[in-house]
Design a protein around this motif. Structure first.
Motif, PDB file in Angstrom:
ATOM      1  N   ALA A 114       0.909  -1.190   0.076  1.00 41.81           N
ATOM      2  CA  ALA A 114      -0.036  -0.102  -0.050  1.00 41.81           C
ATOM      3  C   ALA A 114       0.767   1.260   0.019  1.00 41.81           C
ATOM      4  O   ALA A 114       1.826   1.329   0.839  1.00 41.81           O
ATOM      5  N   LEU A 115       0.687   2.130  -0.920  1.00 40.13           N
ATOM      6  CA  LEU A 115       1.471   3.481  -1.119  1.00 40.13           C
ATOM      7  C   LEU A 115       0.447   4.588  -0.661  1.00 40.13           C
ATOM      8  O   LEU A 115      -0.620   4.817  -1.390  1.00 40.13           O
ATOM      9  N   ARG A 116       0.946   5.212   0.314  1.00 35.85           N
ATOM     10  CA  ARG A 116       0.498   6.558   0.718  1.00 35.85           C
ATOM     11  C   ARG A 116       0.677   7.557   0.105  1.00 35.85           C
ATOM     12  O   ARG A 116       1.984   8.054   0.149  1.00 35.85           O
ATOM     13  N   PHE A 117      -0.223   8.293  -0.563  1.00 31.60           N
ATOM     14  CA  PHE A 117       0.205   9.714  -0.832  1.00 31.60           C
ATOM     15  C   PHE A 117      -0.384  10.897  -0.159  1.00 31.60           C
ATOM     16  O   PHE A 117      -1.284  10.729   0.735  1.00 31.60           O
ATOM     17  N   ALA A 118      -0.228  12.108  -0.596  1.00 34.61           N
ATOM     18  CA  ALA A 118      -0.729  13.116   0.232  1.00 34.61           C
ATOM     19  C   ALA A 118      -2.485  13.029   0.174  1.00 34.61           C
ATOM     20  O   ALA A 118      -2.843  13.520   1.105  1.00 34.61           O
ATOM     21  N   ASP A 119      -2.877  12.608  -1.125  1.00 30.91           N
ATOM     22  CA  ASP A 119      -4.345  12.721  -1.073  1.00 30.91           C
ATOM     23  C   ASP A 119      -4.951  11.354  -1.213  1.00 30.91           C
ATOM     24  O   ASP A 119      -6.343  11.317  -1.243  1.00 30.91           O
ATOM     25  N   THR A 120      -4.282  10.256  -1.329  1.00 34.31           N
ATOM     26  CA  THR A 120      -4.957   9.075  -1.354  1.00 34.31           C
ATOM     27  C   THR A 120      -3.996   7.831  -1.060  1.00 34.31           C
ATOM     28  O   THR A 120      -2.837   8.196  -0.686  1.00 34.31           O
ATOM     29  N   THR A 121      -4.416   6.689  -0.828  1.00 31.21           N
ATOM     30  CA  THR A 121      -3.549   5.535  -0.679  1.00 31.21           C
ATOM     31  C   THR A 121      -4.177   4.504  -1.748  1.00 31.21           C
ATOM     32  O   THR A 121      -5.280   4.176  -1.840  1.00 31.21           O
ATOM     33  N   LEU A 122      -3.057   4.069  -2.523  1.00 28.30           N
ATOM     34  CA  LEU A 122      -3.383   3.078  -3.488  1.00 28.30           C
ATOM     35  C   LEU A 122      -2.483   1.734  -3.222  1.00 28.30           C
ATOM     36  O   LEU A 122      -1.370   1.897  -2.597  1.00 28.30           O
ATOM     37  N   GLY A 123      -2.972   0.621  -3.592  1.00 30.98           N
ATOM     38  CA  GLY A 123      -2.398  -0.754  -3.227  1.00 30.98           C
ATOM     39  C   GLY A 123      -2.584  -1.657  -4.264  1.00 30.98           C
ATOM     40  O   GLY A 123      -3.285  -1.651  -5.118  1.00 30.98           O
ATOM     41  N   ASP A 124      -1.671  -2.702  -4.033  1.00 28.70           N
ATOM     42  CA  ASP A 124      -2.152  -3.975  -5.028  1.00 28.70           C
ATOM     43  C   ASP A 124      -1.111  -5.198  -4.378  1.00 28.70           C
ATOM     44  O   ASP A 124      -0.269  -4.962  -3.787  1.00 28.70           O
ATOM     45  N   VAL A 125      -1.356  -6.128  -5.207  1.00 26.10           N
ATOM     46  CA  VAL A 125      -0.408  -7.525  -4.837  1.00 26.10           C
ATOM     47  C   VAL A 125       0.452  -7.939  -5.742  1.00 26.10           C
ATOM     48  O   VAL A 125       0.316  -7.478  -6.879  1.00 26.10           O
ATOM     49  N   SER A 126       1.551  -8.128  -5.294  1.00 26.11           N
ATOM     50  CA  SER A 126       3.118  -8.572  -6.285  1.00 26.11           C
ATOM     51  C   SER A 126       2.564  -9.343  -7.368  1.00 26.11           C
ATOM     52  O   SER A 126       1.883 -10.310  -7.056  1.00 26.11           O
ATOM     53  N   ILE A 142       5.343   3.434   2.267  1.00 23.34           N
ATOM     54  CA  ILE A 142       4.964   2.181   1.822  1.00 23.34           C
ATOM     55  C   ILE A 142       4.954   1.339   2.874  1.00 23.34           C
ATOM     56  O   ILE A 142       5.497   1.423   3.721  1.00 23.34           O
ATOM     57  N   SER A 143       3.769   0.453   2.781  1.00 23.64           N
ATOM     58  CA  SER A 143       3.480  -0.538   3.787  1.00 23.64           C
ATOM     59  C   SER A 143       3.372  -1.831   3.133  1.00 23.64           C
ATOM     60  O   SER A 143       3.018  -1.993   1.830  1.00 23.64           O
ATOM     61  N   LEU A 144       4.059  -3.057   3.690  1.00 25.50           N
ATOM     62  CA  LEU A 144       4.111  -4.315   3.185  1.00 25.50           C
ATOM     63  C   LEU A 144       3.478  -5.328   4.004  1.00 25.50           C
ATOM     64  O   LEU A 144       3.755  -5.429   5.203  1.00 25.50           O
ATOM     65  N   THR A 145       2.682  -6.125   3.484  1.00 22.15           N
ATOM     66  CA  THR A 145       2.241  -7.299   4.286  1.00 22.15           C
ATOM     67  C   THR A 145       2.381  -8.658   3.361  1.00 22.15           C
ATOM     68  O   THR A 145       2.006  -8.655   2.133  1.00 22.15           O
ATOM     69  N   PHE A 146       3.061  -9.327   4.040  1.00 20.78           N
ATOM     70  CA  PHE A 146       3.094 -10.651   3.544  1.00 20.78           C
ATOM     71  C   PHE A 146       1.807 -11.593   3.687  1.00 20.78           C
ATOM     72  O   PHE A 146       1.192 -11.785   4.665  1.00 20.78           O
ATOM     73  N   GLU A 147       1.110 -12.081   2.594  1.00 23.33           N
ATOM     74  CA  GLU A 147      -0.255 -12.923   2.645  1.00 23.33           C
ATOM     75  C   GLU A 147      -0.366 -13.903   3.506  1.00 23.33           C
ATOM     76  O   GLU A 147      -1.198 -14.130   4.340  1.00 23.33           O
ATOM     77  N   PHE A 148       0.596 -14.683   3.833  1.00 25.95           N
ATOM     78  CA  PHE A 148       0.734 -15.876   4.701  1.00 25.95           C
ATOM     79  C   PHE A 148       1.170 -15.549   6.255  1.00 25.95           C
ATOM     80  O   PHE A 148       0.883 -15.848   7.269  1.00 25.95           O
ATOM     81  N   CYS A 149       1.315 -13.953   6.476  1.00 25.81           N
ATOM     82  CA  CYS A 149       1.471 -13.657   7.834  1.00 25.81           C
ATOM     83  C   CYS A 149       0.822 -12.347   7.989  1.00 25.81           C
ATOM     84  O   CYS A 149       1.226 -11.173   8.136  1.00 25.81           O
ATOM     85  N   PRO A 150      -0.523 -12.221   7.734  1.00 26.03           N
ATOM     86  CA  PRO A 150      -1.398 -11.070   7.652  1.00 26.03           C
ATOM     87  C   PRO A 150      -1.340 -10.182   8.797  1.00 26.03           C
ATOM     88  O   PRO A 150      -1.854  -9.038   8.928  1.00 26.03           O
ATOM     89  N   GLU A 151      -1.038 -10.736  10.089  1.00 25.75           N
ATOM     90  CA  GLU A 151      -0.945 -10.033  11.278  1.00 25.75           C
ATOM     91  C   GLU A 151       0.076  -9.074  11.416  1.00 25.75           C
ATOM     92  O   GLU A 151       0.242  -8.286  12.108  1.00 25.75           O
ATOM     93  N   LYS A 152       1.020  -9.255  10.452  1.00 25.55           N
ATOM     94  CA  LYS A 152       2.427  -8.440  10.369  1.00 25.55           C
ATOM     95  C   LYS A 152       2.251  -7.246   9.200  1.00 25.55           C
ATOM     96  O   LYS A 152       2.189  -7.749   8.148  1.00 25.55           O
ATOM     97  N   THR A 153       2.655  -6.076   9.382  1.00 24.74           N
ATOM     98  CA  THR A 153       2.544  -5.180   8.222  1.00 24.74           C
ATOM     99  C   THR A 153       3.796  -3.941   8.760  1.00 24.74           C
ATOM    100  O   THR A 153       3.890  -3.588   9.880  1.00 24.74           O
ATOM    101  N   SER A 154       4.670  -4.120   7.649  1.00 28.43           N
ATOM    102  CA  SER A 154       5.810  -3.334   7.774  1.00 28.43           C
ATOM    103  C   SER A 154       5.606  -1.886   7.257  1.00 28.43           C
ATOM    104  O   SER A 154       5.009  -1.798   6.025  1.00 28.43           O
ATOM    105  N   TYR A 155       5.963  -0.653   7.607  1.00 28.20           N
ATOM    106  CA  TYR A 155       5.938   0.697   7.479  1.00 28.20           C
ATOM    107  C   TYR A 155       7.221   1.161   7.164  1.00 28.20           C
ATOM    108  O   TYR A 155       8.367   1.089   7.963  1.00 28.20           O
ATOM    109  N   PHE A 156       7.267   1.838   5.782  1.00 31.09           N
ATOM    110  CA  PHE A 156       8.630   2.589   5.268  1.00 31.09           C
ATOM    111  C   PHE A 156       8.248   3.942   4.894  1.00 31.09           C
ATOM    112  O   PHE A 156       7.522   4.232   4.055  1.00 31.09           O
TER     113      PHE A 156
END
Length: 208
Positions: A114-126, A142-156
């Motif tokens: 998920a990519l956060r912009f000033a006016d919106t957030t857009l996301g997609d699957v690899s 940018i936030s990243l979530t691994f499908e098999f570990c959905p309780e974990k999200t990393s933010y950058f």
């Protein structure tokens, strides 16, 4: 007085040792179809956790303590985020590209960005190459979530002048970390929540 005090301490230690020996062992999750999971409580007050569902395997470890009728599970502190940014650069195109790299190509198309912009957030699957492309510039985070570990999200947070980012999985991506996680102890059974499943109460039966 010293002999009496020593006797009290000795009986207390023996009582704790006997209680601990009755508690230790392997406890397996029951009543959940196609899922193998459980806790191994060791005599040195450490534990191992496992979870297996299809091709997914999760694991954890740490120390357990007895508090009343509760077993309390705690792991070492989590080392950090579950992904690591290894490249950030300016590419000559009009996209923001997030790419996941790993020697296990099976994992590449199982990450949601998920990519956060000033006016919106857009996301997609690899995709099968581990890439996510967003046709918008100047992402702030940018936030990243691994499908098999959905309780974990990393933010950058990211430099808005860059539009190409590569990430890799950290070695502990599949590890489960416990913080004061309680299960109720009864004879040959633990009951309570599961760290990865949604119901409020599960049963873990001790192996005989």
């Amino acid at each position: 007085m010293k002999k009496i005090a020593f006797s009290i301490i000795l009986f207390s230690m023996l009582g704790n040792t006997n209680a601990q020996s009755k508690i230790t062992g392997a406890y397996y999750l029951r009543g959940v179809m196609e899922t193998a999971s459980g806790f191994l409580l060791k005599p040195d007050s450490t534990f191992e956790f496992f979870f297996s569902y299809g091709a997914l395997d999760r694991y954890g470890s740490g120390r357990w303590t007895l508090s009343g009728d509760k077993i309390i599970f705690n792991s070492d502190k989590k080392p950090g985020q579950d992904f690591k940014m290894i490249t950030g650069k300016k590419a000559n195109d009009n996209f923001i590209t997030v790419k996941i790299v790993d020697s296990n190509t099976y994992l590449l198309n199982h990450v949601y960005a998920a990519l956060r912009f000033a006016d919106t957030t857009l996301g997609d699957v690899s995709d099968e190459n581990g890439e996510i492309k967003i046709s918008k510039a100047n992402a702030e985070k940018i936030s990243l979530t691994f499908e098999f570990c959905p309780e974990k999200t990393s933010y950058f947070p990211v430099d808005k002048n860059l539009n190409y980012f590569e990430f890799k999985f950290e070695p502990w991506i599949a590890e489960v970390f416990f913080t004061d996680f309680p299960l109720t102890l009864a004879e040959n059974e633990l009951t309570g929540k599961h760290p990865l499943l949604e119901k409020e109460k599960y049963h873990y039966e001790k192996e005989k």
